[in-house]
Write a protein that holds these residues in place. Sequence first.
Motif, PDB file in Angstrom:
ATOM      1  N   TYR A   3       0.842  -1.188   0.000  1.00  0.00           N
ATOM      2  CA  TYR A   3       0.000   0.000   0.000  1.00  0.00           C
ATOM      3  C   TYR A   3       0.878   1.238   0.000  1.00  0.00           C
ATOM      4  N   GLY A  11      -5.075   5.842   1.178  1.00  0.00           N
ATOM      5  CA  GLY A  11      -4.282   4.627   1.017  1.00  0.00           C
ATOM      6  C   GLY A  11      -4.719   3.894  -0.241  1.00  0.00           C
ATOM      7  N   ARG A  12      -3.760   3.539  -1.104  1.00  0.00           N
ATOM      8  CA  ARG A  12      -4.072   2.822  -2.344  1.00  0.00           C
ATOM      9  C   ARG A  12      -3.242   1.557  -2.409  1.00  0.00           C
ATOM     10  N   ARG A  13      -3.842   0.494  -2.897  1.00  0.00           N
ATOM     11  CA  ARG A  13      -3.157  -0.777  -3.072  1.00  0.00           C
ATOM     12  C   ARG A  13      -2.355  -0.736  -4.372  1.00  0.00           C
TER      13      ARG A  13
END
Length: 112
Positions: A3, A11-13
């Motif tokens: 992440y 928050g981004r994967r």
Amino acid sequence: MDYVTTTSGEGRRIHREYVDVVARFGRDGAIEPVCVAWRDGRSFPIDEVLEAGRFGAEAGGRQMARYRVRLGRHETDLYLERRGAQPALGTDESLRWWVYAYDQVKPGHAPA
């Protein structure tokens, strides 16, 4: 699963996306990436290499070199992965380029 936190604090994967790269090999042995091509056929010329990569210590049978590059107004990290030969498995030494890419989330679905 990795992440990152975006500039907006979200928050981004992310995942590793292996890409095709056109590179220039100098007579001094230096490798300079020139253009990045995505699987879908889009290609992006590298306007400037801001930081040239150097291979680090070996971990898990591979070494990484990180290149900081500028594509238009966008700066990103481009990685060159070197895997050593494994004669017992019948594999040769290999070099592969990759970038971190955001995972796609379908509309209406929250990331896990």
